[in-house]
Design a protein around this motif. Structure first.
Motif, PDB file in Angstrom:
ATOM      1  N   GLY A   9      -0.826  -5.486  -7.796  1.00 43.60           N
ATOM      2  CA  GLY A   9      -1.142  -5.353  -6.471  1.00 43.60           C
ATOM      3  C   GLY A   9      -2.587  -4.582  -6.754  1.00 43.60           C
ATOM      4  O   GLY A   9      -3.532  -4.987  -6.075  1.00 43.60           O
ATOM      5  N   VAL A  10      -2.636  -3.178  -7.128  1.00 43.93           N
ATOM      6  CA  VAL A  10      -3.494  -1.919  -6.715  1.00 43.93           C
ATOM      7  C   VAL A  10      -5.189  -2.855  -8.020  1.00 43.93           C
ATOM      8  O   VAL A  10      -6.095  -2.756  -7.279  1.00 43.93           O
ATOM      9  CB  VAL A  10      -3.500  -0.854  -7.929  1.00 43.93           C
ATOM     10  CG1 VAL A  10      -4.689  -0.004  -7.758  1.00 43.93           C
ATOM     11  CG2 VAL A  10      -2.092  -0.854  -7.293  1.00 43.93           C
ATOM     12  N   GLU A  27      14.068   6.718   0.604  1.00 45.69           N
ATOM     13  CA  GLU A  27      14.622   6.182   1.762  1.00 45.69           C
ATOM     14  C   GLU A  27      13.708   5.025   2.443  1.00 45.69           C
ATOM     15  O   GLU A  27      13.269   3.798   2.391  1.00 45.69           O
ATOM     16  CB  GLU A  27      14.980   6.334   2.712  1.00 45.69           C
ATOM     17  CG  GLU A  27      16.240   5.557   3.744  1.00 45.69           C
ATOM     18  CD  GLU A  27      17.194   6.523   3.991  1.00 45.69           C
ATOM     19  OE1 GLU A  27      16.704   5.979   5.558  1.00 45.69           O
ATOM     20  OE2 GLU A  27      17.176   7.706   3.863  1.00 45.69           O
ATOM     21  N   LEU A  28      12.098   5.077   2.777  1.00 46.16           N
ATOM     22  CA  LEU A  28      11.678   4.509   3.367  1.00 46.16           C
ATOM     23  C   LEU A  28      10.457   3.492   2.635  1.00 46.16           C
ATOM     24  O   LEU A  28      10.903   2.300   2.536  1.00 46.16           O
ATOM     25  CB  LEU A  28      10.395   5.872   4.009  1.00 46.16           C
ATOM     26  CG  LEU A  28      10.257   5.779   5.333  1.00 46.16           C
ATOM     27  CD1 LEU A  28       9.697   7.081   6.308  1.00 46.16           C
ATOM     28  CD2 LEU A  28      10.408   5.189   6.693  1.00 46.16           C
ATOM     29  N   ALA A  29      10.026   3.806   1.238  1.00 45.41           N
ATOM     30  CA  ALA A  29       9.590   3.548   0.563  1.00 45.41           C
ATOM     31  C   ALA A  29      10.901   2.155  -0.251  1.00 45.41           C
ATOM     32  O   ALA A  29      10.464   0.781   0.008  1.00 45.41           O
ATOM     33  CB  ALA A  29       9.716   3.832  -0.829  1.00 45.41           C
ATOM     34  N   ARG A  87     -15.785   0.890   2.307  1.00 49.93           N
ATOM     35  CA  ARG A  87     -15.816   2.408   3.426  1.00 49.93           C
ATOM     36  C   ARG A  87     -14.518   1.540   4.063  1.00 49.93           C
ATOM     37  O   ARG A  87     -14.443   2.183   5.149  1.00 49.93           O
ATOM     38  CB  ARG A  87     -16.755   2.552   3.825  1.00 49.93           C
ATOM     39  CG  ARG A  87     -18.080   3.176   2.794  1.00 49.93           C
ATOM     40  CD  ARG A  87     -19.087   3.303   3.989  1.00 49.93           C
ATOM     41  NE  ARG A  87     -20.018   4.013   3.290  1.00 49.93           N
ATOM     42  CZ  ARG A  87     -21.585   4.473   3.728  1.00 49.93           C
ATOM     43  NH1 ARG A  87     -21.668   3.563   5.152  1.00 49.93           N
ATOM     44  NH2 ARG A  87     -21.979   4.840   3.125  1.00 49.93           N
ATOM     45  N   THR A  88     -13.743   1.055   3.836  1.00 54.29           N
ATOM     46  CA  THR A  88     -12.782   0.039   4.707  1.00 54.29           C
ATOM     47  C   THR A  88     -11.411   0.461   4.040  1.00 54.29           C
ATOM     48  O   THR A  88     -11.500   0.864   2.175  1.00 54.29           O
ATOM     49  CB  THR A  88     -12.271  -0.933   5.415  1.00 54.29           C
ATOM     50  OG1 THR A  88     -12.518  -1.659   4.248  1.00 54.29           O
ATOM     51  CG2 THR A  88     -14.009  -1.151   5.694  1.00 54.29           C
ATOM     52  N   VAL A  89     -10.262   0.221   4.418  1.00 53.76           N
ATOM     53  CA  VAL A  89      -8.916   1.070   3.486  1.00 53.76           C
ATOM     54  C   VAL A  89      -8.782  -0.985   2.682  1.00 53.76           C
ATOM     55  O   VAL A  89      -7.841  -1.169   2.026  1.00 53.76           O
ATOM     56  CB  VAL A  89      -7.508   0.459   4.382  1.00 53.76           C
ATOM     57  CG1 VAL A  89      -6.901  -0.997   5.101  1.00 53.76           C
ATOM     58  CG2 VAL A  89      -6.712   1.064   3.322  1.00 53.76           C
ATOM     59  N   LEU A 108       1.036  -1.310   0.118  1.00 52.08           N
ATOM     60  CA  LEU A 108      -0.041  -0.381  -0.398  1.00 52.08           C
ATOM     61  C   LEU A 108       0.820   1.164  -0.200  1.00 52.08           C
ATOM     62  O   LEU A 108       0.489   2.264  -0.694  1.00 52.08           O
ATOM     63  CB  LEU A 108      -0.889   0.370   1.016  1.00 52.08           C
ATOM     64  CG  LEU A 108      -1.955   0.888   0.927  1.00 52.08           C
ATOM     65  CD1 LEU A 108      -2.237   1.104   0.066  1.00 52.08           C
ATOM     66  CD2 LEU A 108      -2.555   0.622   2.582  1.00 52.08           C
ATOM     67  N   PHE A 109       2.314   0.998   0.970  1.00 52.72           N
ATOM     68  CA  PHE A 109       2.441   2.525   1.097  1.00 52.72           C
ATOM     69  C   PHE A 109       3.799   2.590  -0.206  1.00 52.72           C
ATOM     70  O   PHE A 109       4.022   3.401  -0.992  1.00 52.72           O
ATOM     71  CB  PHE A 109       3.352   2.309   2.357  1.00 52.72           C
ATOM     72  CG  PHE A 109       4.439   3.645   2.054  1.00 52.72           C
ATOM     73  CD1 PHE A 109       4.819   5.249   2.540  1.00 52.72           C
ATOM     74  CD2 PHE A 109       6.065   2.690   2.113  1.00 52.72           C
ATOM     75  CE1 PHE A 109       5.642   5.420   2.369  1.00 52.72           C
ATOM     76  CE2 PHE A 109       7.137   3.844   2.513  1.00 52.72           C
ATOM     77  CZ  PHE A 109       6.912   5.169   2.619  1.00 52.72           C
TER      78      PHE A 109
END
Length: 494
Positions: free
Chosen positions: A428-429, A163-165, A439-441, A35-36
């Protein structure tokens, strides 16, 4: 897909849990990582592929500046070309870099620092001396692409995001491989879990099963290459990579021993003093304040020397002398066996030195040379053999990462990995969309009785220790998972 499934869906989830305890836990973390990471993967894939083909693309983008018609007449001396380039610039412009290239079809390039803070490249015909044009260094297409790749053009915040990715891509790869790993309960299921089924998409499937098969197969084929991409790119990040480089330099695992300090003092001889040709004699440059290599206006600096301080010419301003010319520097480099494809950072002060950076495709030919601007004495000649073990490995990783090490084949392999990572993001998407909840992730449900999964927890803890910035986000994800997405739900794993 709705939050609650009918009995058949429930049985599917239970079956999966039965044959693979911890499956939904891994899937949940894979979901959060994806997701990120997915939007960043697409950016990294596109910009990385473009930058990989820089040698082929740039002459097509700027043919009237970079490309010239080879001639029989000799090239003009470098100092003459520099003087002509300087004459084309405002009086307050300062030359800061020269690119040396003996390719008969390439122009000469000099970079100037302008009063408004920008940097401008000036291109000249090396045979006639005519100015072919200029380019703003920071607006050059490949530089924009590079900054998108490294920091999304957002400065330090973008650098940290990238960097986080990269760090969370490690989680995505690890959980993805674990989810793919065939674990079947029945003989019929084991029969279906053949090597072909695991490594080739089920083209006869439709809907989400098809996309899941495609996603899994792409991921497993790319796992090793993607892992190599991430690991070889992390040392160049602006936060963790910078700290890792400084640490490697301090413990002599990165920069060469004694550069600077630790046994190899250097001296940049004042012009009026007798010249001492001993490399080990003179003033200890480790005590001299100054910039490090990464601060210089050079397009590429070997990772091993990025955190190394640049020597100066102490007290040179008090002596009258003629500066060692650019042509003499070029001749000196030729005598060292480096004839073309390098950059020279020009001395900007009376105590500065000529800094030569040679960053070829073969890491073992990398060179960083410091030359006194008055005497022409070589203060230090750093080669691959002088690097620490860490830097030697990273040098190879960098060359492979950039698609430079073995020519076009390397570029093609990097492109395949990059575009494959983008395909993972897209598939993935699509998978999420096909089971999209209302209405949820849409995070996969948590197991009511998850196994200890000590190896998985140890792996996350190790990543958190190695990458502190990622550790903070792991804690944040755990908190959000418990506080916001903590309601157990049953979802199909198909």
């Amino acid at each position: 897909m709705s939050a609650t499934l009918p009995a058949s869906g429930t049985r599917t989830a239970r079956a999966a849990s039965a044959v693979h305890p911890g499956y939904r836990t891994l899937w949940r973390w894979h979901f959060y990582a994806g997701l990120f990471v997915m939007p960043f993967l697409i950016v990294l894939a596109i910009t990385g592929t473009i930058y990989c083909f820089q040698p082929q693309i740039e002459p097509l983008l700027y043919p009237h500046r970079l490309v010239v018609t080879p001639q029989e007449s000799p090239r003009l001396p470098a100092d003459d070309l520099l003087a002509r380039a300087r004459a084309s610039q405002p009086a307050d412009a300062k030359p800061i870099r020269a690119h040396i290239d003996t390719n008969p079809a390439r122009s000469a390039e000099f970079v100037f620092a302008l009063a408004n803070g920008s940097k401008e490249s000036v291109y000249l015909n090396p045979y006639s001396g005519d100015v072919l044009g200029t380019l703003d260094v920071d607006s050059r297409f490949m530089q924009v692409d590079r900054m998108l790749h490294r920091k999304l053009l957002l400065g330090k915040p973008g650098e940290l995001l990238m960097e986080l990715a990269a760090c969370w891509t490690l989680v995505m790869i690890g959980t993805g491989v674990a989810l793919w790993w065939p674990r079947r309960a029945s003989a019929a299921d084991r029969k279906r879990a053949t090597l072909r089924a695991a490594l080739w998409p089920h083209l006869g499937a439709t809907g989400r099963p098809f996309w899941k098969s495609l996603h899994s197969v792409i991921g497993i084929w790319l796992a090793v290459g993607a892992l190599a991409f991430v690991v070889s790119g992390l040392p160049w990040t602006g936060s963790w990579g910078k700290q890792f480089k400084a640490l490697a330099t301090r413990v002599n695992a990165g920069a060469p021993r004694g550069a600077w300090g630790g046994g190899l003092p250097l001296k940049s001889a004042p012009p009026a003093a007798p010249m001492d040709h001993s490399e080990h004699a003179g003033h200890d440059m480790s005590s001299m304040p100054g910039m490090v290599m990464d601060d210089l206006p050079l397009p590429n600096v070997p990772w091993a020397v990025g955190a190394v301080r640049v020597p100066q010419s102490p007290a040179a301003a008090t002596h009258e002398s003629v500066r060692f010319t650019l042509d003499q520097v070029v001749q000196r480099m030729g005598a060292l066996g480096v004839a073309s494809g390098y950059d020279i950072a020009l001395p900007s002060t009376a105590t500065g030195v000529y800094t030569v950076s040679y960053f070829p495709s073969d890491p073992q030919r990398e060179r960083t040379v410091y030359i006194d601007q008055y005497s022409g004495r070589i203060l230090k000649d750093i080669r691959y053999a002088d690097y620490g073990a860490v830097s030697q490995v990273i040098s190879y990783g960098t060359s492979l990462h950039m698609g430079r090490y073995f020519g076009l084949a390397n570029q093609v392999i990097c492109t395949a990995i990059s575009l494959g990572l983008a395909a993972l993001a897209v598939t993935g998407v699509v998978m999420w969309w096909l089971r999209r909840p209302g209405r949820t992730v849409g995070a996969p449900s948590r197991e009511r009785a998850a196994p200890p999964m000590r190896a998985w927890k140890a792996g996350l803890a190790m990543l958190a220790v190695i990458f502190p910035l990622m550790g903070a986000t792991i804690v944040a994800v755990l908190l959000l998972d418990r506080l916001i997405f903590g309601t157990p739900r049953t979802l199909s794993v198909s």
